[in-house]
Design an enzyme around this catalytic site. Structure first.
Site, PDB file in Angstrom:
ATOM      1  N   ASN A 156       0.808  -1.233   0.000  1.00  0.00           N
ATOM      2  CA  ASN A 156       0.000   0.000   0.000  1.00  0.00           C
ATOM      3  C   ASN A 156       0.836   1.276   0.000  1.00  0.00           C
ATOM      4  O   ASN A 156       0.334   2.359   0.278  1.00  0.00           O
ATOM      5  CB  ASN A 156      -0.971   0.003   1.191  1.00  0.00           C
ATOM      6  CG  ASN A 156      -0.234  -0.115   2.518  1.00  0.00           C
ATOM      7  OD1 ASN A 156       1.001  -0.066   2.554  1.00  0.00           O
ATOM      8  ND2 ASN A 156      -0.967  -0.270   3.601  1.00  0.00           N
TER       9      ASN A 156
ATOM     10  N   ASP B   3       3.568  -5.811   4.384  1.00  0.00           N
ATOM     11  CA  ASP B   3       2.289  -6.167   5.000  1.00  0.00           C
ATOM     12  C   ASP B   3       1.829  -7.538   4.500  1.00  0.00           C
ATOM     13  O   ASP B   3       2.461  -8.143   3.631  1.00  0.00           O
ATOM     14  CB  ASP B   3       1.242  -5.077   4.721  1.00  0.00           C
ATOM     15  CG  ASP B   3       1.238  -4.663   3.257  1.00  0.00           C
ATOM     16  OD1 ASP B   3       1.158  -5.571   2.403  1.00  0.00           O
ATOM     17  OD2 ASP B   3       1.340  -3.456   2.948  1.00  0.00           O
TER      18      ASP B   3
ATOM     19  N   ASP C 160       9.585 -17.306  21.458  1.00  0.00           N
ATOM     20  CA  ASP C 160      10.575 -16.270  21.722  1.00  0.00           C
ATOM     21  C   ASP C 160      11.117 -16.410  23.150  1.00  0.00           C
ATOM     22  O   ASP C 160      10.351 -16.686  24.085  1.00  0.00           O
ATOM     23  CB  ASP C 160       9.879 -14.906  21.572  1.00  0.00           C
ATOM     24  CG  ASP C 160      10.842 -13.739  21.665  1.00  0.00           C
ATOM     25  OD1 ASP C 160      11.649 -13.567  20.759  1.00  0.00           O
ATOM     26  OD2 ASP C 160      10.769 -12.999  22.676  1.00  0.00           O
TER      27      ASP C 160
ATOM     28  N   GLU D 199      13.616 -20.184  20.429  1.00  0.00           N
ATOM     29  CA  GLU D 199      14.870 -19.478  20.662  1.00  0.00           C
ATOM     30  C   GLU D 199      15.371 -19.900  22.035  1.00  0.00           C
ATOM     31  O   GLU D 199      14.670 -19.731  23.035  1.00  0.00           O
ATOM     32  CB  GLU D 199      14.606 -17.975  20.637  1.00  0.00           C
ATOM     33  CG  GLU D 199      15.841 -17.158  20.850  1.00  0.00           C
ATOM     34  CD  GLU D 199      15.530 -15.710  21.196  1.00  0.00           C
ATOM     35  OE1 GLU D 199      16.371 -14.859  20.907  1.00  0.00           O
ATOM     36  OE2 GLU D 199      14.457 -15.421  21.773  1.00  0.00           O
TER      37      GLU D 199
END
Ligand code: NOJ
Length: 516
Positions: free
Chosen positions: A13, A19, A190, A253
């Site tokens: 966009n 995106d 994470d 991780e």
């Protein structure tokens, strides 16, 4: 596994940021390359102080990426193309703008008062102990409303959740179910090693090896904050939630040295399917160091554990900048032929390098808060170059970070060049699919010599040898027997009969299927 930072992949966009609709438009490319699965870095609502790892609503899509409908469309299109999708799960912390934290910080007796890590001030009125934030300074932040400190492993705007609280565990389980019900194929967890911190709040000891080159947050050994046994119970809990669904994947991780990695697979209770292994990035790039790094990794794995190898990521300097373009081809061959799931970060397949970021455009808190330690992560997070135009085919607007000035290094150009690194990756991925031995075969170490790193793969039916010349000069690759050369990293010859020992060109890698 192809890691995509949506914000740097494809803008649809013109706002200069990638995106979901942009990503959807590029699925043909992923199919062309042969990607098996994508991992998206956080796409959730976020004030974006840390690349979206500061989440204000775990069950939403940030408007800059699109909305849930775009996500559903993307997921369907990926699945229709045979590509799986995993999302980043960030269970350790939220944004300070999350409604949970807003409630928790309000008073000492609200229903969520115990959802984060609150502690009384130390004896002198300062922080409760010496724990340090990864991004610098004390990991404790004062909150006037509660007249207490809260703990943040990362930025003060990323308060850590209290994983000792069963309600918090259940809340994260609901987040997982929300995405699993939508059809995602798993998660990359994470900061999985830091989910629980010592409840006695004991001080971390100073690291005796730290010197003036050590970034201040690493001045202490994180005995009481990282890799606690209690954190392993949390990973087991996350895995149990995942296992209520069929065929889902949990990567994670993990911190610490290679010898700790086995531990993250779990034993009587499973933990991660794939604790991410950065051995190829951490090693020195020569045959002797490499054979040791790889052996140390395999030795650390429990029996039956499935390995993985990571060559790039949103926190890691681009490997092509480290090993150089010629050796990036050797690395590609290694990654795609060694036993284990290969992980690459979008752009690694064209040899993307670190992009210099002018100081007034720095976005990463690591660089802003800890200058001079080469910790900044913007250079590897620069937008992907699809072509050689100003916007690189990434955007029609002003890109969020500068694109590489090396315009010639782009996807379009490399798709059109039969010998490019990109085409090498494509051939290797195709070969991996064609030769079950490259997927399932056991790993047979061989002795590195003459700057050649070499190993075998073997199933009952097939034996494959790989020889990688890690020097810029011709080298003799010592092996006995004869076979067919399936591929050379130069992509300059077709399959051909060969007899060992063979000569390797400078920086050449070769895959041979041995006659038995
Ligand atoms: C690990 C992520 O990979 C990194 O990018 C982030 O800064 C920290 N976790 C904090 O969420």
């Amino acid at each position: 596994m192809y890691e995509i930072a949506v914000v740097s992949f494809q803008d649809s966009n013109g706002d200069g940021q990638g995106d979901l609709v942009g990503l959807l438009q590029r699925i043909d490319y992923l199919t062309w390359l042969g990607v098996g699965a994508v991992w998206l870095t956080p796409i959730y609502k976020s004030p974006n102080h840390d690349f979206g790892y500061d989440i204000a609503d775990f069950c939403s899509v940030d408007p800059r990426f699109g909305n849930l409908e775009d996500f559903d469309k993307l997921l369907r299109a990926l699945h229709d193309s045979g590509i799986r999708i995993i999302l980043d799960l960030v269970p350790n912390h939220s944004s300070d703008q999350h409604a949970w934290f807003d409630e928790s910080r309000g008073s000492r007796n609200n229903p969520k008062s115990d959802w984060y890590l609150w502690a009384e001030a130390g004896a002198n009125g300062g922080p409760p102990n010496n724990w340090l934030s990864r991004f610098g300074g004390s990991a404790w932040e004062w909150c006037e409303e509660r007249r207490q400190f809260y703990y943040h492993s990362f930025l003060p705007s990323q308060p850590d959740l209290n994983w000792r609280n069963p309600e918090v565990r259940e809340a994260i389980a609901s987040v997982m179910r929300f995405w699993l019900e939508r059809g995602v194929d798993g998660f990359r967890v994470d900061a999985s090693a830091v989910l629980i911190k010592d409840d006695l709040l004991r001080d971390n000891p100073p690291d005796p090896e730290a010197d003036d080159k050590t970034p201040p947050p690493q001045a202490c050994t994180p005995v009481f904050t990282d890799d606690r046994p209690e954190a392993m119970r949390c990973i087991e809990y996350i895995r149990e939630v995942l296992d209520q669904y069929d065929g889902k994947l949990l990567c994670g991780e993990v911190q610490g040295k290679t010898d700790r990695i086995g531990h993250f697979y779990g034993n009587s209770r499973p933990r991660l399917h794939l604790p991410l292994n950065f051995a190829l990035l951490d090693t020195e790039w020569n045959a002797i160091a490499l054979q040791a790094a790889i052996d140390a990794y395999f030795n650390a794995l429990p029996q039956e554990a499935w390995p993985d190898f990571v060559i790039g990521g949103h926190d890691k300097h681009r490997v092509a900048s480290k090993v150089g373009q010629a050796q990036a081809r050797v690395l590609a061959m290694l990654l795609m032929t060694i036993r284990g799931t290969p992980f690459l970060f979008a752009g690694d397949e064209i040899g993307s390098e670190q992009v210099p970021i002018p100081s007034d455009r720095v976005q990463d808190p690591f660089e802003k808060l800890l200058k001079g330690f080469d910790l900044g992560r913007d250079p590897e997070r620069a937008p992907l170059r699809w072509d050689d135009t100003d916007g690189g085919g990434f955007t029609d607007g002003a890109p969020r970070l500068p694109l590489s000035r090396d315009r010639a290094r782009n996807i379009k150009a490399q798709q059109g060049d039969g010998k490019s690194l990109l085409n090498l990756y494509r051939e290797l991925i195709a070969l991996r699919r064609l030769e079950p031995c490259l997927l399932q075969g056991e790993y047979l170490p061989r002795r590195a010599q003459n700057d050649v790193f070499s190993f075998g793969r073997r199933t009952n039916e097939t034996e494959i040898l790989v020889g990688l010349n890690m020097s810029g000069e011709p080298r003799l690759w010592e092996w006995e027997g004869c076979g067919v050369r399936l591929l050379s990293s130069g992509l300059d010859s077709g399959p051909e009969k060969v007899t060992g020992p063979t000569h390797l060109k400078p920086n050449e890698g070769v895959i041979v299927k041995v006659n038995r």
